[in-house]
Design an enzyme around this catalytic site. Sequence first.
Site, mmCIF file in Angstrom:
data_model
loop_
_atom_site.group_PDB
_atom_site.id
_atom_site.type_symbol
_atom_site.label_atom_id
_atom_site.label_comp_id
_atom_site.label_asym_id
_atom_site.label_seq_id
_atom_site.Cartn_x
_atom_site.Cartn_y
_atom_site.Cartn_z
ATOM 1 N N ASP A 8 0.854 -1.191 0.000
ATOM 2 C CA ASP A 8 0.000 0.000 0.000
ATOM 3 C C ASP A 8 0.890 1.240 0.000
ATOM 4 O O ASP A 8 2.035 1.207 0.487
ATOM 5 C CB ASP A 8 -0.918 0.018 1.223
ATOM 6 N N GLU A 53 -6.964 17.537 0.772
ATOM 7 C CA GLU A 53 -7.807 16.341 0.830
ATOM 8 C C GLU A 53 -6.981 15.121 1.198
ATOM 9 O O GLU A 53 -7.394 14.283 2.004
ATOM 10 C CB GLU A 53 -8.500 16.107 -0.520
ATOM 11 N N HIS A 58 -4.435 10.896 5.279
ATOM 12 C CA HIS A 58 -3.288 10.196 5.893
ATOM 13 C C HIS A 58 -2.622 10.958 7.037
ATOM 14 O O HIS A 58 -1.910 10.352 7.845
ATOM 15 C CB HIS A 58 -2.246 9.808 4.840
ATOM 16 N N ASP A 158 -2.521 -0.341 6.627
ATOM 17 C CA ASP A 158 -3.462 -0.764 5.589
ATOM 18 C C ASP A 158 -2.989 -2.040 4.898
ATOM 19 O O ASP A 158 -3.807 -2.887 4.524
ATOM 20 C CB ASP A 158 -3.652 0.355 4.562
#
Length: 236
Positions: A8, A53, A58, A158
């Site tokens: 990821d 955004e 994160h 993740d």
Amino acid sequence: MARQIVLDTETTGLSADNGDRIIELGCVELLNRKLTGNNLHMYFNAGRDSHEEALRVHGITTEFLKDKPRFEQQVEEILAYLQGAEIIIHNAAFDVGFLNKELQLVGKPPLKSWVDGVIDTLAMAKERYPGKRNSLDSLCDRLGVDNSGRKLHGALLDAELLADVYINLTRGQDALLIGEEATEDAAGLPIVALDLRSVSLHVLNASEQECAAHEDVLKQIDKASGQKTIWRSLAG
């Protein structure tokens, strides 16, 4: 021995072609569907700020990344780690696109030149659960994977969650992946070999009434098809 890497990334934004870069890479290694602990986790100084955004997703700030290495400084270690493995990614087109752009910027061939293929768990989930939400969080909820620690997106967390999701998504394939020498299944439970040669199966033949009913159905199908069925000629 089947080696897979669940991968990821976190990025500064959504478009590698417009200059967004990878700022975090998380990889989890599976050998024969079991976690090895040989993981890879890196942060990168991308030389640019994350879009608002992306930052909300994160939470990785430019200040935090200021003293981190550039991707090109770590690329040899990354490729050595990924070399020859099958890569598992959720929404693979996104991460592969960013990795390919980073490799292009340092004069390296694309990801497919280094790995043994890419599995997209999003495509797998859409096929298994059509019409349903198939985000990583949704799959964790559906498959009983604990994601309570996922407040923000993080590449290593993740990847760890996705490894559990992938194993659960492919649980039915366990029997196909067990070699003759295996003594445990993917869950670590002992495999018991059963010798079925001595088992006698009792055969129940159809009764006259059941055979007559079956013949009646065949005649109806023959009539409805204009006598175009082929099973009687094949039976002959």
